[in-house]
Design an enzyme around this catalytic site. Structure first.
Site, mmCIF file in Angstrom:
data_model
loop_
_atom_site.group_PDB
_atom_site.id
_atom_site.type_symbol
_atom_site.label_atom_id
_atom_site.label_comp_id
_atom_site.label_asym_id
_atom_site.label_seq_id
_atom_site.Cartn_x
_atom_site.Cartn_y
_atom_site.Cartn_z
ATOM 1 N N SER A 170 -6.405 30.263 77.525
ATOM 2 C CA SER A 170 -6.686 31.657 78.121
ATOM 3 C C SER A 170 -6.675 32.792 77.143
ATOM 4 O O SER A 170 -7.264 33.793 77.113
ATOM 5 C CB SER A 170 -5.524 31.901 79.121
ATOM 6 N N HIS A 199 -9.114 28.599 83.461
ATOM 7 C CA HIS A 199 -10.200 29.042 82.816
ATOM 8 C C HIS A 199 -11.339 28.376 82.684
ATOM 9 O O HIS A 199 -12.280 28.837 81.920
ATOM 10 C CB HIS A 199 -9.692 29.493 81.640
ATOM 11 N N LYS A 230 -10.241 32.828 89.316
ATOM 12 C CA LYS A 230 -11.202 33.333 88.138
ATOM 13 C C LYS A 230 -12.391 32.907 88.215
ATOM 14 O O LYS A 230 -13.142 33.815 88.858
ATOM 15 C CB LYS A 230 -10.382 32.341 86.900
#
Ligand SMILES: *Cc1c(COP(=O)(O)O)cnc(C)c1O
Length: 396
Positions: A185, A213, A243
């Site tokens: 990340s 991610h 996300k």
């Protein structure tokens, strides 16, 4: 008896943080999380969200949340094991499993809750976790809670992983579990999952990949396992709907056995309330959008390739970035904070300084994240501000 001031430490510790330029400033959004938003009364260009595909404000997803809220109400009422989950949740889990090409999946409270609730059930005292040195804090917490032995391997280094697995073996553990982020990340680099799977097999180790991610941005949105064609080789895939998918929630994908185990054992799943129906419906729609509207995926990568090349040409150090996470590594935390402050106050560009404890002190940075909704004009505006302020502060 000592006369204690029970709260004195609060102010003392905050003063210390401020002195070291390590205080987090929480700003307030007065509009949706999209590239053109209003933050603390200022119209800004946001370069710091995980909403890579721009789905947080996608009309179809918003509508799905509204419709489900009207039908089912605002809240879930209880933890799933006490009063059940909605039929919507079942629909989500079936759809998500198919999307991930696994037997089953489960919607958990958050990505953090997956790691802190499930890891301590997968491993315990008689076991060893072999963990990448840059894993996310929620993995570190989950491993600590487990009480399992912990061996750290060098970041993304399969050779070192193999050596550490040999060390783990010497402890004669009941189980060995390798845990890694999929996309890291803070640096935006990708775990070498193919190599990891190969050595894991040799040692009979379980693989737990946290792909928070990677989802939305790798493997046509399916994440790192699809990216490396490793379906069936990774035992636990943890993720987040918050996300790339733009909504909210944690996920686990894997075998039917794993998902039943998680629903019965993960402490955060057992003890924390299920998602509101609007969130579940929005999550379902979000998967559908990723599957049927590939243009968002294409755009975030076009933006990534353009922006990264331009900042590198200016002389910024983007580290190991291989994804839409593009760090501008500055070093000194004070300077990183100063760059972010000037960009925000003078240029209306919102990029967040990332300092200790998220990264090592000497690797302080601004982490830029690309978004499918950014236009070429937006990118050029951001680039010219980043160049101007970077020069002013002697960063480039
Ligand atoms: C963001 C993140 C989490 C936490 O996910 P949430 O759904 O926001 O709780 C966990 N692991 C990694 C690697 C992350 O980047």
């Amino acid at each position: 008896m000592v006369k204690r001031d029970p709260e004195a430490f609060l102010k003392e510790e905050m003063t210390e943080l401020r002195k070291n330029n390590l205080e987090w400033i929480i700003r307030h959004l007065e509009a949706g999380s999209r590239p053109h938003s209003i933050v603390d009364g200022r119209e800004v260009l946001m370069l710091n969200t995980n909403n890579y595909l721009g789905l947080a404000t996608h009309p179809k997803i918003i509508q799905a949340a509204i419709d489900a809220t009207k039908k089912y109400g605002a809240g879930a009422g209880a933890v799933p094991v006490i009063a059940g989950t909605f039929d919507l949740t079942r629909e989500f889990q079936e759809k998500f499993a198919k999307f991930k090409e696994v037997e089953a999946s489960i919607l958990c409270q958050t990505g953090f809750a997956v790691n802190s609730g499930l890891i301590p059930m997968l491993v315990g005292k008689p076991d060893v976790v072999v963990s990448d040195e840059l894993n996310h804090g929620s993995i570190i917490d989950g491993v600590r809670l487990s009480g399992a032995g912990r061996i750290i391997y060098k970041h993304n280094d399969v050779g070192d992983l193999e050596s550490q697995l040999k060390e783990a073996e010497k402890q004669n553990p009941r189980r060995i579990c390798i845990i890694t982020d999929g996309v890291f990340s803070m640096d935006g680099d990708i775990a070498p999952l193919g190599g990891i799977a190969k050595v894991a097999e040799e040692f009979g180790a379980m693989i737990f990949v946290d792909d928070c991610h990677g989802e939305g941005i790798l493997g046509n949105g399916k994440g790192i396992v699809a990216h490396f064609n490793l379906q069936g080789k990774v035992h636990v895939e943890g993720g987040s709907m918050s996300k790339g998918f733009g909504v909210f929630g944690g996920t686990v994908a894997g075998s039917k056995d794993l998902i039943e185990f998680c629903a019965n054992k993960s402490r955060t799943y057992l003890l924390s309330t299920a998602h509101p129906p609007g969130v579940v419906a929005a999550n379902i729609k979000s998967i559908e959008v990723v599957e049927t509207e590939p243009e968002h995926y294409r755009r975030v990568w076009e933006n990534t390739n353009y922006f990264k090349k331009e900042v590198q040409n200016m002389g910024y150090d983007t580290g190991r970035s291989e994804t839409p996470i593009i760090p501008l590594i500055i070093g000194d935390p004070g300077k990183a904070q100063e760059l972010a402050r000037i960009l925000f106050e003078e240029e209306n560009i919102y990029g967040t300084p990332i300092v200790f404890p998220m990264v090592a002190r000497e690797l302080s940075r601004i982490r830029v994240q690309m978004n499918a909704l950014l236009t070429k004009d937006d990118l050029n505006t951001a680039l010219s501000s980043i160049e101007k302020v970077g020069k002013k502060l002697d960063i480039i």
